[in-house]
Motif scaffolding. Structure first.
Motif, PDB file in Angstrom:
ATOM      1  N   TYR A  73     -34.067 -55.601  -6.084  1.00 59.35           N
ATOM      2  CA  TYR A  73     -33.091 -56.580  -5.607  1.00 59.35           C
ATOM      3  C   TYR A  73     -33.646 -57.996  -5.712  1.00 59.35           C
ATOM      4  O   TYR A  73     -34.827 -58.241  -5.418  1.00 59.35           O
ATOM      5  CB  TYR A  73     -32.715 -56.309  -4.146  1.00 59.35           C
ATOM      6  CG  TYR A  73     -32.189 -54.914  -3.921  1.00 59.35           C
ATOM      7  CD1 TYR A  73     -30.891 -54.566  -4.276  1.00 59.35           C
ATOM      8  CD2 TYR A  73     -33.012 -53.926  -3.364  1.00 59.35           C
ATOM      9  CE1 TYR A  73     -30.408 -53.283  -4.071  1.00 59.35           C
ATOM     10  CE2 TYR A  73     -32.538 -52.642  -3.159  1.00 59.35           C
ATOM     11  CZ  TYR A  73     -31.241 -52.318  -3.517  1.00 59.35           C
ATOM     12  OH  TYR A  73     -30.774 -51.052  -3.325  1.00 59.35           O
ATOM     13  N   MET A  74     -32.793 -58.935  -6.118  1.00 59.71           N
ATOM     14  CA  MET A  74     -33.197 -60.332  -6.192  1.00 59.71           C
ATOM     15  C   MET A  74     -31.983 -61.225  -6.011  1.00 59.71           C
ATOM     16  O   MET A  74     -30.919 -60.963  -6.562  1.00 59.71           O
ATOM     17  CB  MET A  74     -33.860 -60.662  -7.527  1.00 59.71           C
ATOM     18  CG  MET A  74     -34.330 -62.126  -7.628  1.00 59.71           C
ATOM     19  SD  MET A  74     -35.058 -62.570  -9.235  1.00 59.71           S
ATOM     20  CE  MET A  74     -33.570 -62.777 -10.224  1.00 59.71           C
ATOM     21  N   VAL A  75     -32.158 -62.279  -5.226  1.00 61.14           N
ATOM     22  CA  VAL A  75     -31.212 -63.391  -5.216  1.00 61.14           C
ATOM     23  C   VAL A  75     -32.024 -64.629  -5.554  1.00 61.14           C
ATOM     24  O   VAL A  75     -33.176 -64.776  -5.127  1.00 61.14           O
ATOM     25  CB  VAL A  75     -30.484 -63.541  -3.864  1.00 61.14           C
ATOM     26  CG1 VAL A  75     -29.615 -62.331  -3.591  1.00 61.14           C
ATOM     27  CG2 VAL A  75     -31.470 -63.742  -2.711  1.00 61.14           C
ATOM     28  N   ALA A  76     -31.441 -65.539  -6.340  1.00 60.76           N
ATOM     29  CA  ALA A  76     -32.249 -66.638  -6.857  1.00 60.76           C
ATOM     30  C   ALA A  76     -31.384 -67.814  -7.300  1.00 60.76           C
ATOM     31  O   ALA A  76     -30.198 -67.663  -7.598  1.00 60.76           O
ATOM     32  CB  ALA A  76     -33.100 -66.155  -8.035  1.00 60.76           C
ATOM     33  N   ARG A  77     -32.016 -68.962  -7.345  1.00 55.30           N
ATOM     34  CA  ARG A  77     -31.501 -70.150  -8.006  1.00 55.30           C
ATOM     35  C   ARG A  77     -32.625 -70.671  -8.886  1.00 55.30           C
ATOM     36  O   ARG A  77     -33.782 -70.725  -8.456  1.00 55.30           O
ATOM     37  CB  ARG A  77     -31.092 -71.232  -6.996  1.00 55.30           C
ATOM     38  CG  ARG A  77     -29.766 -70.978  -6.306  1.00 55.30           C
ATOM     39  CD  ARG A  77     -28.594 -71.155  -7.278  1.00 55.30           C
ATOM     40  NE  ARG A  77     -27.313 -71.001  -6.608  1.00 55.30           N
ATOM     41  CZ  ARG A  77     -26.699 -69.850  -6.367  1.00 55.30           C
ATOM     42  NH1 ARG A  77     -27.287 -68.714  -6.748  1.00 55.30           N
ATOM     43  NH2 ARG A  77     -25.532 -69.797  -5.768  1.00 55.30           N
ATOM     44  N   GLY A  78     -32.300 -71.073 -10.097  1.00 52.72           N
ATOM     45  CA  GLY A  78     -33.343 -71.506 -11.006  1.00 52.72           C
ATOM     46  C   GLY A  78     -32.904 -72.634 -11.903  1.00 52.72           C
ATOM     47  O   GLY A  78     -31.718 -72.952 -12.000  1.00 52.72           O
ATOM     48  N   GLN A  79     -33.885 -73.240 -12.553  1.00 50.86           N
ATOM     49  CA  GLN A  79     -33.641 -74.236 -13.573  1.00 50.86           C
ATOM     50  C   GLN A  79     -34.862 -74.264 -14.485  1.00 50.86           C
ATOM     51  O   GLN A  79     -35.944 -73.830 -14.094  1.00 50.86           O
ATOM     52  CB  GLN A  79     -33.366 -75.607 -12.967  1.00 50.86           C
ATOM     53  CG  GLN A  79     -34.477 -76.171 -12.114  1.00 50.86           C
ATOM     54  CD  GLN A  79     -34.044 -77.404 -11.333  1.00 50.86           C
ATOM     55  OE1 GLN A  79     -33.738 -77.335 -10.162  1.00 50.86           O
ATOM     56  NE2 GLN A  79     -34.018 -78.543 -12.006  1.00 50.86           N
ATOM     57  N   LYS A  80     -34.661 -74.784 -15.681  1.00 54.30           N
ATOM     58  CA  LYS A  80     -35.726 -74.740 -16.678  1.00 54.30           C
ATOM     59  C   LYS A  80     -36.861 -75.688 -16.317  1.00 54.30           C
ATOM     60  O   LYS A  80     -36.659 -76.888 -16.157  1.00 54.30           O
ATOM     61  CB  LYS A  80     -35.161 -75.116 -18.050  1.00 54.30           C
ATOM     62  CG  LYS A  80     -36.164 -75.000 -19.176  1.00 54.30           C
ATOM     63  CD  LYS A  80     -35.534 -75.348 -20.514  1.00 54.30           C
ATOM     64  CE  LYS A  80     -36.547 -75.244 -21.646  1.00 54.30           C
ATOM     65  NZ  LYS A  80     -35.944 -75.612 -22.957  1.00 54.30           N
ATOM     66  N   GLY A  81     -38.061 -75.135 -16.142  1.00 58.44           N
ATOM     67  CA  GLY A  81     -39.264 -75.943 -16.029  1.00 58.44           C
ATOM     68  C   GLY A  81     -39.592 -76.541 -14.682  1.00 58.44           C
ATOM     69  O   GLY A  81     -40.707 -77.037 -14.491  1.00 58.44           O
ATOM     70  N   TYR A  82     -38.636 -76.523 -13.753  1.00 56.72           N
ATOM     71  CA  TYR A  82     -38.861 -77.174 -12.464  1.00 56.72           C
ATOM     72  C   TYR A  82     -38.272 -76.354 -11.326  1.00 56.72           C
ATOM     73  O   TYR A  82     -37.349 -75.563 -11.515  1.00 56.72           O
ATOM     74  CB  TYR A  82     -38.214 -78.570 -12.429  1.00 56.72           C
ATOM     75  CG  TYR A  82     -38.759 -79.525 -13.440  1.00 56.72           C
ATOM     76  CD1 TYR A  82     -39.905 -80.272 -13.178  1.00 56.72           C
ATOM     77  CD2 TYR A  82     -38.124 -79.685 -14.672  1.00 56.72           C
ATOM     78  CE1 TYR A  82     -40.408 -81.157 -14.121  1.00 56.72           C
ATOM     79  CE2 TYR A  82     -38.616 -80.571 -15.625  1.00 56.72           C
ATOM     80  CZ  TYR A  82     -39.752 -81.307 -15.347  1.00 56.72           C
ATOM     81  OH  TYR A  82     -40.261 -82.169 -16.278  1.00 56.72           O
TER      82      TYR A  82
END
Length: 262
Positions: free
Chosen positions: A56-65
């Motif tokens: 299970y995973m919940v996430a927010r991401g962006q490239k490189g930072y």
């Protein structure tokens, strides 16, 4: 149900995938909150984590930072993500466990080098971010919740290696410490780590700049575990896994753990 939780600024989840797996294998927290993942969500190497029993995973991401993720072996569903100060950064994700506990995972802006918003835009962003956190929690009145993450502030005198020298260093300035206290008060948050370990120097971050970080031991406690008042008494067994700072090609942060009997 008892469950263990860890928070760790991993400083690139793709670069340090093996270290995350090592932590999951050797320490086995039920929930692992990561910050500074530096990856779009679809590029996070989830299969290796799932193979270790964390599907299970919940996430927010962006490239490189930036980037935040919650890995769990317990079922968890997303419970929101806020963009405080409208920075457009992936700095918050919330997940809700089946026992009704909400876990907030934060990566507060570091704030740059100079503690003056007139000459350092990043410091202003940090203060604005914390102010909006405070106001949001004041309105939300969280219950049955845990807040973890790299909050980029070491609030207590014994959370830094030298209180007097650090008073003008971003992460320990009075304006930051006071604002963090306002965030804590607004949400009714209790500092779980310091409730368990009330006395003595305690750090979770050591700079890469030190030739021998362990011997110099010029650390700061930037990573935190908080709980709302209704579940604070359920928390115990807090610890910092200092050894992880010495692993091969480590993050400059060490994981912080707590267990909750809920």
């Amino acid at each position: 149900m008892a469950f263990s939780l860890a928070t760790w600024n991993i400083n690139s989840v793709r670069l340090r995938e093996e270290l995350v797996q090592k932590l999951l294998r050797e320490e086995g927290p039920d929930v692992l909150c990561l910050q500074e993942c530096k990856s779009p969500v679809d590029k996070i190497p989830t299969q290796g984590f799932a193979d270790l029993g964390y599907p299970y995973m919940v996430a927010r991401g962006q490239k490189g930072y930036n980037g935040v993720a919650i890995l769990s072996r317990l079922p968890i569903v997303e419970a929101g993500a806020e963009d405080f100060a409208n920075l457009g950064h992936a700095r918050h994700i919330a997940g809700r466990l089946e026992n009704g506990v909400t876990v907030h995972n934060f990566y507060v802006p570091a704030g740059g080098d100079k503690p003056d918003r007139e000459v350092n835009e990043k410091f202003g962003q940090k203060l604005d971010y914390l102010s909006e956190m405070r106001d949001w929690f004041k309105a939300e009145k969280p219950e049955k919740s845990i807040l973890v993450g790299d909050l980029n502030i070491a609030p207590r005198e014994d959370d830094v290696w030298d209180h007097k020298k650090m008073l003008k260093i971003v992460s320990h300035t009075p304006v930051e410490v006071d604002l963090l206290a306002e965030v804590q008060e607004a949400g009714g948050w209790a500092d779980v780590t310091r409730a368990d370990i009330p006395e003595g120097l305690l750090y979770s971050w050591w700079s890469y700049r030190a030739k021998d970080w362990d011997a110099a031991d010029k650390g700061r406690r930037l990573d935190h575990v908080w709980a709302t008042g209704d579940i604070r008494q359920a928390a115990h067994s807090s610890r910092v896994l200092r050894a992880a700072r010495g692993w091969e090609k480590p993050s400059d942060h060490a994981p912080v753990f707590a267990t909750f009997d809920l």
